[in-house]
Design an enzyme around this catalytic site. Structure first.
Site, PDB file in Angstrom:
ATOM      1  N   TYR A   1     -13.700  -3.087   9.502  1.00 18.53           N
ATOM      2  CA  TYR A   1     -12.362  -2.510   9.656  1.00 18.53           C
ATOM      3  C   TYR A   1     -11.837  -2.708  11.077  1.00 18.53           C
ATOM      4  CZ  TYR A   1      -8.720   1.129   9.159  1.00 18.53           C
ATOM      5  OH  TYR A   1      -7.529   1.832   9.104  1.00 18.53           O
ATOM      6  N   ALA A   2     -12.695  -2.468  12.068  1.00 17.22           N
ATOM      7  CA  ALA A   2     -12.291  -2.636  13.463  1.00 17.22           C
ATOM      8  C   ALA A   2     -11.917  -4.085  13.753  1.00 17.22           C
ATOM      9  CB  ALA A   2     -13.418  -2.190  14.397  1.00 17.22           C
TER      10      ALA A   2
ATOM     11  N   GLY B   1       0.823  -1.204   0.000  1.00 15.92           N
ATOM     12  CA  GLY B   1       0.000   0.000   0.000  1.00 15.92           C
ATOM     13  C   GLY B   1       0.854   1.250   0.000  1.00 15.92           C
TER      14      GLY B   1
ATOM     15  N   LYS C   1      -8.521  -4.850  12.070  1.00 11.79           N
ATOM     16  CA  LYS C   1      -7.390  -4.219  12.747  1.00 11.79           C
ATOM     17  C   LYS C   1      -7.124  -4.854  14.112  1.00 11.79           C
ATOM     18  CE  LYS C   1      -6.136  -1.214   9.642  1.00 11.79           C
ATOM     19  NZ  LYS C   1      -4.894  -1.491   8.861  1.00 11.79           N
TER      20      LYS C   1
END
Length: 253
Positions: free
Chosen positions: A154-155, A13, A158
């Site tokens: 997303y949480a 990325g 992660k």
């Protein structure tokens, strides 16, 4: 040339944002850097900045959630730059939505890039690290790992990366490989701009609102995160492994 200057790093990325800043920082520290992103052409600017400064860099196009592409990308890096012994798993995407609106594809896409991508990249690179008896893996987590409205996918991803990091530290430590995670708070990137748009705020107002809640009274910049990552990738960080460092301008409750 010192041992540190001979290290080859892969940053995923790395076409923009935190990834680009990290690639530039590692190159400044003397690493040859593979600038990896989904679109190889998008890596050109980061590569050009590194080479203009006298460094060595290689643009590599790769979907980190695709096993065959990951294996091919790592093999290419090893052939053209040298065996990679530093890996920064930074690639990420957002598919934010409230739970009742979130599609299975939204969930799978985020998990695929963040979690599966970090797994595939780490698995492909670790063999070079084990052979070299030296390795540094840094995974990009987030303050969202503690929970964030509209980011169930997303949480979860992660938070999963933190468990993944600690497991790698235990499995690979005896081979001279460390694994750590950096968890940014609010950082000015295209992704946070997307979040501002999602919640219906102008980006400047969004940043000001965030800064007012941060003890140091400012938002983060990609370079702030790159500095933390650089520490974990260094020779001097060999006794630091399995840690999660929140880089958020203050404590998170």
């Amino acid at each position: 040339m010192s041992t540190t200057e001979q290290r080859v790093a892969i940053v995923t990325g790395a076409a923009r944002g935190i990834g680009a800043a990290t690639a530039l920082r590692l190159a400044a520290d003397g690493r040859a850097v593979a600038v990896l992103d989904l679109d190889e052409a998008a890596c050109a600017d980061t590569v050009e900045q590194i080479t203009k400064a006298g460094g060595r860099a290689l643009a590599v196009g790769c979907d980190v959630s695709d096993e065959a592409q990951v294996e091919a990308a790592v093999a290419r890096v090893a052939a053209e730059l040298g065996a990679p012994t530093v890996l920064v798993n930074n690639a990420g995407v957002l598919r934010d939505n409230l739970l009742f609106k979130m599609s299975a594809l939204d969930w799978d896409t985020v998990m695929g890039v963040h979690l599966k991508g970090a797994f595939l990249m780490s698995r492909a690179v670790q063999k070079h690290m084990v052979d070299a008896k030296f390795g540094r893996i840094v995974n990009l987590s987030s303050s969202s790992a503690l929970g964030n409205r509209g980011q169930a996918n997303y949480a979860a991803a992660k938070a999963g990366l933190q468990g993944f990091t600690k497991t790698l530290a235990k499995e690979l430590g005896k081979f001279g490989v460390t694994a750590n995670a950096v968890a940014p708070g609010f950082v000015v990137t295209e992704m946070t701009a997307q979040t501002a748009e999602r919640v219906g705020m102008g980006f400047e107002d969004f940043q000001a609102a965030a800064a007012s809640q941060i003890p140091v009274q400012r938002v983060g910049r990609p370079e702030d995160i790159a500095n933390a990552i650089a520490f974990f990738t260094g020779e001097a960080a060999g006794f630091v492994s399995g840690q999660v460092l929140y880089v958020a301008g203050g404590p998170l409750n």
